[in-house]
Write an enzyme that holds these catalytic residues in place. Structure first.
Site, PDB file in Angstrom:
ATOM      1  N   HIS A  82      -1.766  -3.398  -0.642  1.00  0.00           N
ATOM      2  CA  HIS A  82      -0.759  -2.539  -1.260  1.00  0.00           C
ATOM      3  C   HIS A  82      -1.213  -2.162  -2.653  1.00  0.00           C
ATOM      4  CE1 HIS A  82       3.180  -0.840  -2.079  1.00  0.00           C
ATOM      5  NE2 HIS A  82       3.005  -1.305  -3.299  1.00  0.00           N
ATOM      6  N   SER A 183      10.960  -5.599  -3.844  1.00  0.00           N
ATOM      7  CA  SER A 183      10.925  -4.372  -3.052  1.00  0.00           C
ATOM      8  C   SER A 183       9.585  -4.253  -2.307  1.00  0.00           C
ATOM      9  CB  SER A 183      11.140  -3.181  -3.994  1.00  0.00           C
ATOM     10  OG  SER A 183      10.780  -1.979  -3.391  1.00  0.00           O
ATOM     11  N   LYS A 187       8.643  -5.242   2.121  1.00  0.00           N
ATOM     12  CA  LYS A 187       7.984  -4.382   3.117  1.00  0.00           C
ATOM     13  C   LYS A 187       6.690  -5.032   3.627  1.00  0.00           C
ATOM     14  CE  LYS A 187       8.643  -1.229   0.096  1.00  0.00           C
ATOM     15  NZ  LYS A 187       9.167  -0.301  -0.868  1.00  0.00           N
TER      16      LYS A 187
END
Ligand code: URA
Length: 440
Positions: A82, A183, A187
């Site tokens: 990410h 957050s 995910k």
């Protein structure tokens, strides 16, 4: 339990219990708590923060609000990546095939761009025919056959985060470390990989403008990942200057293919190799030094590039564009921005450069905007480079002729030309692993 009492508790810097966090998130997601109460809670969190246990609990509850993807049908260790978002950040297109070529598995769901940052899915969609929506079986089969698959995010991945993020966006509560960390990690946990590599951007084009905040965010996310049983490492990388030279969707795909074939820009190549080496380290391919060598070999022998082409083909894309860039759709208008003075580039504002590319049509101002895949810019002079009056600083590409003037003016405000060569800046500032922070 009453939301009013929870807001009051957080306002007074109290610690929310697990059941209070679950009540707050589940009830808000179910529409039983109104936006105005959740907004007050978000602002109380913004001011008073959350402790590690609260953050982990918030992450878990948001992750479990939708699908928890089971990747066990894919053989081998799966590693996700990410990036907290940057200008010209196309590293996923480079590191995923490198990791696949070296025996790791990358089953990755990526997002679209909004505002000044680009999104991996938009870049991939600039490849004619490439399908970013696959069925679960197609996704798993592609990873099993190619070692990687890059698709769009399923609508039901951490939907409570999606609802909360939209509220944060309009209540000035995005820039809170507990809220960003929970957050992102909600995910990542829901997406199901065994290991997670986080690329936390720092600098003018990033959420986190200072190194201290970036390290704090990285430590928080690593703690969440490890607490949930996923091996997690974070790299803090520079976003004061855009990564590589190209910004814009097909332009970034082309630049990524150049890196995979061993002739990309040095900064992008170096950051990609370090990220890939860390992903290989996480899936157990050896020491960081060994993993770096594996990554380099996969570029030198062409296996990483071939992996990318294989995945593109498997997902319906025309891989011939990756070997012959002239086959990409071309922007009908282009313009050079010419230097008016001699000197050195002493500053580049990544965010403004990202906005320049958005004005040319490469990005979205609102979610509804269409993207012009061929629009964007290619930088010729970067931070530290010497410039002579008359040199081209950048080439702008667009389908909207009347955007060129505004884009040129804005680009000129994004760079500074001074008399003295500025000091070199690191590409990678720090690495955070369980219980360990290394600063470079
Ligand atoms: N990206 C996310 O997914 N969430 C945030 O809060 C910030 C960046």
């Amino acid at each position: 339990m009453r939301m009013y009492d929870l807001i009051d508790k957080k306002k007074r810097n109290g610690v929310l219990t697990d059941s209070e966090i679950k009540f707050m998130v589940d009830s808000y997601f179910a529409g039983e708590i109104p936006d105005y109460q959740m907004s007050a809670m978000l602002m109380a969190i913004w001011f008073n923060g959350m402790n590690d246990h609260e953050i982990t609990e918030l992450t878990k509850v948001m992750a479990h609000s939708g699908d928890m993807i089971d990747l066990s049908a894919i053989e081998g260790k799966k590693v996700d990546k990410h990036s907290t978002g940057g200008v010209g950040d196309k590293t996923t297109l480079i590191v995923a095939p490198i990791v696949a070529a070296c025996g790791g598995k990358v089953a990755k769901m990526s997002g679209r761009g909004l505002g000044h940052t680009g999104g991996t899915i938009d870049k991939l969609e600039s490849i004619p025919g490439y399908r970013t929506v696959l069925s679960r079986d197609e996704f798993f089969n592609t990873v099993n056959e190619c070692g990687l698959s890059l698709i769009g995010q399923s609508g039901n991945l951490a939907p409570a985060d999606k609802k909360l993020y939209a509220l944060r966006d309009v209540t000035a509560t995005v820039d809170s470390i507990p809220l960003i960390a929970s957050s992102i990690m909600s995910k990542k946990l829901a997406a199901g990989s065994d290991c997670i590599l986080l690329d936390v951007k720092t600098g003018s084009g990033a959420f986190m403008k200072t190194l201290d905040d970036s390290i704090k965010l990285a430590e928080t996310m690593v703690a969440i990942g490890e607490g949930a049983g996923r091996r997690t490492v974070a790299m803090i990388t520079d976003m004061d200057t855009p990564l590589g030279l190209s910004i814009g969707n097909s332009l970034e795909v082309i630049e990524s293919m150049e890196v995979l074939q061993g002739h990309g820009p040095a900064d992008l190549t170096e950051v990609s190799l370090q990220l890939a080496a860390n992903m290989l380290y996480l899936v157990g391919k050896g020491s960081l030094e060994d993993c770096r060598k594996l990554a380099e070999v996969s570029i030198n022998d062409g296996t990483a590039f071939e992996r990318f082409c294989k995945m593109v083909k498997a997902q319906g894309g025309d891989d011939s564009v990756l070997r012959d860039y002239d086959k990409f759709a071309k922007a009908p208008y282009q313009c050079e921005v010419i230097a008016k003075t001699d000197g050195f580039i002493t500053n580049m504002n990544s965010e403004t450069i990202g906005v320049t590319s958005m004005i040319l049509g490469a990005g979205r101002e609102t979610k509804e905007n269409d993207i012009d895949f061929s629009a964007g810019l290619v930088i010729h002079k970067k931070y530290g480079d010497e410039v002579k009056s008359g040199d081209s600083l950048v080439t702008l590409y667009t389908s909207k002729k009347d955007s060129l003037d505004e884009a040129e003016k804005l680009y000129r405000t994004a760079i500074q030309i001074g008399n003295k060569k500025p000091p070199q800046k690191p590409l990678i500032y720090a690495r955070v692993e369980r219980g360990k922070i290394e600063k470079f």
